[in-house]
Design a protein around this motif. Structure first.
Motif, PDB file in Angstrom:
ATOM      1  N   THR A 108       0.854  -1.187   0.000  1.00 54.10           N
ATOM      2  CA  THR A 108       0.000   0.000   0.000  1.00 54.10           C
ATOM      3  C   THR A 108       0.892   1.239   0.000  1.00 54.10           C
ATOM      4  N   ALA A 109       0.354   2.344  -0.474  1.00 52.99           N
ATOM      5  CA  ALA A 109       1.147   3.563  -0.656  1.00 52.99           C
ATOM      6  C   ALA A 109       1.656   4.160   0.651  1.00 52.99           C
ATOM      7  N   ASP A 110       1.063   3.788   1.792  1.00 55.14           N
ATOM      8  CA  ASP A 110       1.494   4.359   3.069  1.00 55.14           C
ATOM      9  C   ASP A 110       2.550   3.513   3.783  1.00 55.14           C
ATOM     10  N   ILE A 111       3.080   2.524   3.092  1.00 52.30           N
ATOM     11  CA  ILE A 111       4.165   1.678   3.620  1.00 52.30           C
ATOM     12  C   ILE A 111       5.416   1.982   2.801  1.00 52.30           C
ATOM     13  N   GLY A 112       6.558   2.151   3.461  1.00 51.80           N
ATOM     14  CA  GLY A 112       7.814   2.464   2.778  1.00 51.80           C
ATOM     15  C   GLY A 112       8.444   1.257   2.125  1.00 51.80           C
ATOM     16  N   TYR A 113       7.664   0.597   1.296  1.00 47.84           N
ATOM     17  CA  TYR A 113       8.103  -0.607   0.592  1.00 47.84           C
ATOM     18  C   TYR A 113       7.684  -0.467  -0.868  1.00 47.84           C
ATOM     19  N   LEU A 114       8.677  -0.230  -1.726  1.00 52.54           N
ATOM     20  CA  LEU A 114       8.427  -0.020  -3.153  1.00 52.54           C
ATOM     21  C   LEU A 114       9.073  -1.122  -3.967  1.00 52.54           C
ATOM     22  N   LYS A 115       8.598  -1.270  -5.191  1.00 56.81           N
ATOM     23  CA  LYS A 115       9.286  -2.123  -6.155  1.00 56.81           C
ATOM     24  C   LYS A 115       9.790  -1.178  -7.244  1.00 56.81           C
ATOM     25  N   VAL A 116      11.065  -1.328  -7.600  1.00 60.98           N
ATOM     26  CA  VAL A 116      11.680  -0.420  -8.560  1.00 60.98           C
ATOM     27  C   VAL A 116      12.277  -1.215  -9.710  1.00 60.98           C
TER      28      VAL A 116
END
Length: 196
Positions: A110-118
């Motif tokens: 979710t956008a409010d978690i500091g976990y992205l895929k790049v």
């Protein structure tokens, strides 16, 4: 007496086995590039809008894609599809030239978690995990990738206060990162001879 398969059926079986093998290889590659190192927790109440802009790389664990680079920055901006444009830039000191990598990122959960895929390479994504952050002013960020071989200290300015650096090393050590191998990135007033 042996029963032989018709030539077309044998080819079909071979192609199906190849497809299944390729699917497993791709799935294994994607799984290896994703995920969060065990024991590391991404920050919550993450605001991707506030995270956008320019970040200076202060410290990192070395990788071939950043080897020999100084004056490294990461710039994040909005994409029309809801994702984030990523532009990483660093000065190749030996050649006196900028090296630039462009990619895109999206929230992994979710956008409010500091976990992205790049991704910098087509459909292949890697984890980008913000595990500590100056939530008051978004002035520093501690980041890892899919495992403990990836570690960065990013800041909004080319230098950080000593307390931030000490906190980064202390917290990273507690999480099992090898901080003895950290590289502290140099930032110059006229990097790469002020080339663009």
């Amino acid at each position: 007496m042996k029963t032989l398969l018709p030539e077309g059926r044998l080819l079909q079986i071979f192609l199906n086995v190849k497809k299944i093998s390729l699917a497993w290889v791709i799935a294994a590659m994607l799984a290896a590039c994703g995920g969060i190192p065990k024991g590391v927790t991404p920050v919550t109440d993450f605001d991707i809008g506030r995270y956008q802009g320019v970040w200076y790389e202060i410290a990192r664990l070395e990788h071939s894609f950043e080897s020999g680079l100084s004056d490294v920055t990461a710039s994040y901006g909005s994409r029309d599809d809801g994702g984030i444009d990523v532009v990483n830039r660093g000065c190749d000191v030996e050649k006196g030239k900028w090296r630039v990598a462009k990619g895109r990122a999206y929230p992994a959960t979710t956008a409010d978690i500091g976990y992205l895929k790049v991704s910098f390479f087509g459909p292949f994504y890697a984890s980008y995990v913000v595990f500590d952050l100056d939530k008051a002013a978004y002035q520093y960020s501690f980041v890892t990738g899919p495992d403990r071989n990836y570690l960065w200290l990013l800041a909004r300015t080319p230098h950080v206060q000593e307390e931030v650096l000490k906190k980064f090393i202390r917290e990273s050590n507690k999480l099992g990162f090898n901080t003895e191998k950290l590289i502290f990135v140099k930032h110059h007033s006229a990097p790469c001879h002020a080339a663009g």
